[in-house]
Design a protein around this motif. Structure first.
Motif, PDB file in Angstrom:
ATOM      1  N   PRO A  17       0.803  -1.228   0.000  1.00 24.34           N
ATOM      2  CA  PRO A  17       0.000   0.000   0.000  1.00 24.34           C
ATOM      3  C   PRO A  17       0.837   1.281   0.000  1.00 24.34           C
ATOM      4  O   PRO A  17       0.500   2.238  -0.699  1.00 24.34           O
ATOM      5  CB  PRO A  17      -0.828  -0.126   1.282  1.00 24.34           C
ATOM      6  N   ILE A  18       1.936   1.299   0.777  1.00 27.86           N
ATOM      7  CA  ILE A  18       2.742   2.527   0.843  1.00 27.86           C
ATOM      8  C   ILE A  18       3.569   2.702  -0.420  1.00 27.86           C
ATOM      9  O   ILE A  18       3.765   3.835  -0.897  1.00 27.86           O
ATOM     10  CB  ILE A  18       3.641   2.520   2.097  1.00 27.86           C
ATOM     11  N   GLY A  19       4.037   1.619  -1.003  1.00 28.40           N
ATOM     12  CA  GLY A  19       4.729   1.709  -2.290  1.00 28.40           C
ATOM     13  C   GLY A  19       3.798   2.243  -3.366  1.00 28.40           C
ATOM     14  O   GLY A  19       4.186   3.082  -4.195  1.00 28.40           O
ATOM     15  N   ALA A  23       3.906   5.803  -5.649  1.00 25.98           N
ATOM     16  CA  ALA A  23       3.744   5.885  -7.102  1.00 25.98           C
ATOM     17  C   ALA A  23       2.676   6.911  -7.474  1.00 25.98           C
ATOM     18  O   ALA A  23       2.850   7.706  -8.415  1.00 25.98           O
ATOM     19  CB  ALA A  23       3.375   4.516  -7.660  1.00 25.98           C
ATOM     20  N   LEU A  24       1.572   6.936  -6.735  1.00 22.99           N
ATOM     21  CA  LEU A  24       0.507   7.895  -7.014  1.00 22.99           C
ATOM     22  C   LEU A  24       0.991   9.331  -6.832  1.00 22.99           C
ATOM     23  O   LEU A  24       0.655  10.221  -7.624  1.00 22.99           O
ATOM     24  CB  LEU A  24      -0.687   7.620  -6.103  1.00 22.99           C
ATOM     25  N   LEU A  63      -6.074   5.415  -0.222  1.00 23.15           N
ATOM     26  CA  LEU A  63      -4.949   6.110  -0.841  1.00 23.15           C
ATOM     27  C   LEU A  63      -5.479   7.161  -1.810  1.00 23.15           C
ATOM     28  O   LEU A  63      -6.421   6.896  -2.567  1.00 23.15           O
ATOM     29  CB  LEU A  63      -4.059   5.121  -1.605  1.00 23.15           C
ATOM     30  N   ASP A  64      -4.893   8.344  -1.768  1.00 17.08           N
ATOM     31  CA  ASP A  64      -5.186   9.406  -2.726  1.00 17.08           C
ATOM     32  C   ASP A  64      -6.680   9.725  -2.805  1.00 17.08           C
ATOM     33  O   ASP A  64      -7.203  10.033  -3.881  1.00 17.08           O
ATOM     34  CB  ASP A  64      -4.656   9.005  -4.114  1.00 17.08           C
ATOM     35  N   SER A 309       1.255   6.237   7.873  1.00 17.56           N
ATOM     36  CA  SER A 309       2.458   6.422   7.041  1.00 17.56           C
ATOM     37  C   SER A 309       2.127   6.716   5.582  1.00 17.56           C
ATOM     38  O   SER A 309       3.033   6.866   4.761  1.00 17.56           O
ATOM     39  CB  SER A 309       3.379   5.202   7.144  1.00 17.56           C
ATOM     40  N   ARG A 310       0.846   6.839   5.256  1.00 21.19           N
ATOM     41  CA  ARG A 310       0.466   7.249   3.895  1.00 21.19           C
ATOM     42  C   ARG A 310       1.083   8.606   3.558  1.00 21.19           C
ATOM     43  O   ARG A 310       1.427   8.872   2.400  1.00 21.19           O
ATOM     44  CB  ARG A 310      -1.057   7.338   3.769  1.00 21.19           C
ATOM     45  N   ALA A 311       1.223   9.450   4.581  1.00 19.91           N
ATOM     46  CA  ALA A 311       1.736  10.814   4.363  1.00 19.91           C
ATOM     47  C   ALA A 311       3.195  10.818   3.915  1.00 19.91           C
ATOM     48  O   ALA A 311       3.660  11.821   3.338  1.00 19.91           O
ATOM     49  CB  ALA A 311       1.585  11.629   5.642  1.00 19.91           C
ATOM     50  N   HIS A 312       3.928   9.737   4.164  1.00 19.25           N
ATOM     51  CA  HIS A 312       5.333   9.684   3.753  1.00 19.25           C
ATOM     52  C   HIS A 312       5.473   9.889   2.243  1.00 19.25           C
ATOM     53  O   HIS A 312       6.417  10.511   1.766  1.00 19.25           O
ATOM     54  CB  HIS A 312       5.948   8.335   4.136  1.00 19.25           C
ATOM     55  N   ALA A 313       4.522   9.345   1.485  1.00 17.11           N
ATOM     56  CA  ALA A 313       4.607   9.391   0.025  1.00 17.11           C
ATOM     57  C   ALA A 313       4.649  10.822  -0.489  1.00 17.11           C
ATOM     58  O   ALA A 313       5.468  11.173  -1.355  1.00 17.11           O
ATOM     59  CB  ALA A 313       3.430   8.631  -0.579  1.00 17.11           C
ATOM     60  N   ALA A 314       3.766  11.675   0.024  1.00 17.15           N
ATOM     61  CA  ALA A 314       3.709  13.063  -0.434  1.00 17.15           C
ATOM     62  C   ALA A 314       4.980  13.828  -0.049  1.00 17.15           C
ATOM     63  O   ALA A 314       5.486  14.647  -0.829  1.00 17.15           O
ATOM     64  CB  ALA A 314       2.477  13.754   0.141  1.00 17.15           C
ATOM     65  N   LEU A 315       5.501  13.572   1.149  1.00 18.72           N
ATOM     66  CA  LEU A 315       6.730  14.246   1.589  1.00 18.72           C
ATOM     67  C   LEU A 315       7.896  13.909   0.661  1.00 18.72           C
ATOM     68  O   LEU A 315       8.680  14.780   0.281  1.00 18.72           O
ATOM     69  CB  LEU A 315       7.067  13.830   3.025  1.00 18.72           C
ATOM     70  N   ILE A 316       7.994  12.643   0.300  1.00 15.43           N
ATOM     71  CA  ILE A 316       9.101  12.200  -0.558  1.00 15.43           C
ATOM     72  C   ILE A 316       8.971  12.794  -1.961  1.00 15.43           C
ATOM     73  O   ILE A 316       9.940  13.334  -2.520  1.00 15.43           O
ATOM     74  CB  ILE A 316       9.137  10.658  -0.630  1.00 15.43           C
TER      75      ILE A 316
END
Length: 323
Positions: A17-19, A23-24, A63-64, A309-316
């Protein structure tokens, strides 16, 4: 860069899910990306117990802002598999499955990624590898026997069998209750003096009452010291106890792939082996290598999960886009 190889802005190691969330977010920033997953889509979830129900409600697993509709407030494993697979399909995510990362090397600020099938190159790497692949071993004689499992799937296998369930966390409690209700003779072996305080609040009273009435036996302040084909030996406060036994479910938790982190130069701190990273960008002490999800907590695998930890994606994605 490898011959005939595209240079991606980022490679995401792990198709959970976090990967997928990474990508999104990469797509929103017009960043080229590739997800590398050693198994199937959301492989860790696929290997969860058949009857597992999430602790989080469905909207907290979304997600998203893509709606996650579930039959009950807390979705099942099958509903989650369908949800994340549909995202991967409908968004046409660039994902290579059953392709395990074997090595990552940094050459002139370009990461060369070698997998079981090919070679890929990227300016940045996101490790979203979770923690479910490496069980915490008991390190006792006999742990290698075929009757010993570190993962639990379905209770039917253990019907009418003498089963030792090692641990007192959610996975151990769920297994003990399900196996008992399928006719298994269950003994829980718990290192501490009570059922874990992080066990799901609607399940904890159930297992405690089953223990109290004797339907499920429990040995507290105890640990297995030896496993044999037909018996197990247990130490409980210095006293040795021998039990007849058909199966051992050692559900003692799991850990991130520290070997991979070390090989990439990521520093690990303290007894909990917490990786070093910037909480505002998720970039580690190695420029261009980022962490997302459970792997951020080291041995504190209960600290990060899908919900927080979904928020990690946007930070990266933001940090990479602004480089």
């Amino acid at each position: 860069m490898a011959k005939n190889d595209k240079l991606y802005d980022l490679i995401i190691v792990g198709g959970g899910p976090i990967g997928i969330a990474c990508a999104l977010e990469a797509e929103k920033k017009a960043l080229s990306y590739l997800i590398l997953e050693k198994g199937t889509v959301v492989n860790s979830l696929y290997n969860y117990p058949t009857n597992m129900q999430f602790f989080s409600t469905s909207e907290k697993l979304e997600l998203d802002e893509i709606p996650f509709i579930s039959k009950e407030a807390k979705p099942s494993k099958q509903e989650a598999l369908e949800y994340y697979r549909r995202i991967a399909t409908s968004r046409r995510l660039n994902m290579k499955l059953f392709e395990k990362v074997e090595a990552v090397e940094n050459a002139c600020d370009v990461f060369q990624v070698t997998t079981t099938k090919s070679n890929h190159s990227a300016r940045n790497i996101i490790l979203a590898t979770g923690f479910y692949d490496l069980p915490n071993l008991m390190n006792v004689p006999g742990e290698e026997l075929h009757k010993v499992f570190h993962y639990y799937d379905d209770p039917h296998l253990y019907a009418f069998q003498k089963v030792a369930v090692v641990g007192a966390s959610n996975s151990a409690v769920d297994a003990a209750l399900e196996i008992y209700r399928k006719g298994g003779d269950v003994t829980m072996i718990v290192r501490g003096n009570e059922i874990g305080d992080r066990v799901k609040y609607w399940v904890k009273p159930d297992v405690e009452n089953r223990i109290k009435e004797g339907s499920i036996k429990a040995l507290f302040n105890a640990q297995i010291v030896k496993i044999e084909q037909d018996i197990i030996k247990i130490d409980q406060k210095g006293q040795e106890i021998t039990l007849e036994n058909d199966f051992v479910l050692a559900l003692t938790g799991y850990r991130p792939n520290f070997k991979m982190l070390k090989s990439l130069g990521v520093k690990l701190e303290g007894k909990m082996k917490k990786p070093v990273y910037d909480s505002q960008t998720m970039e580690t002490n190695v420029p261009g290598i980022y962490l997302a999800g459970v792997v951020c907590g080291g041995l504190e695998t209960h600290k990060w999960f899908i919900e927080n930890s979904r928020a990690h994606a946007a930070l990266i994605a933001e940090h990479i886009a602004n480089k």
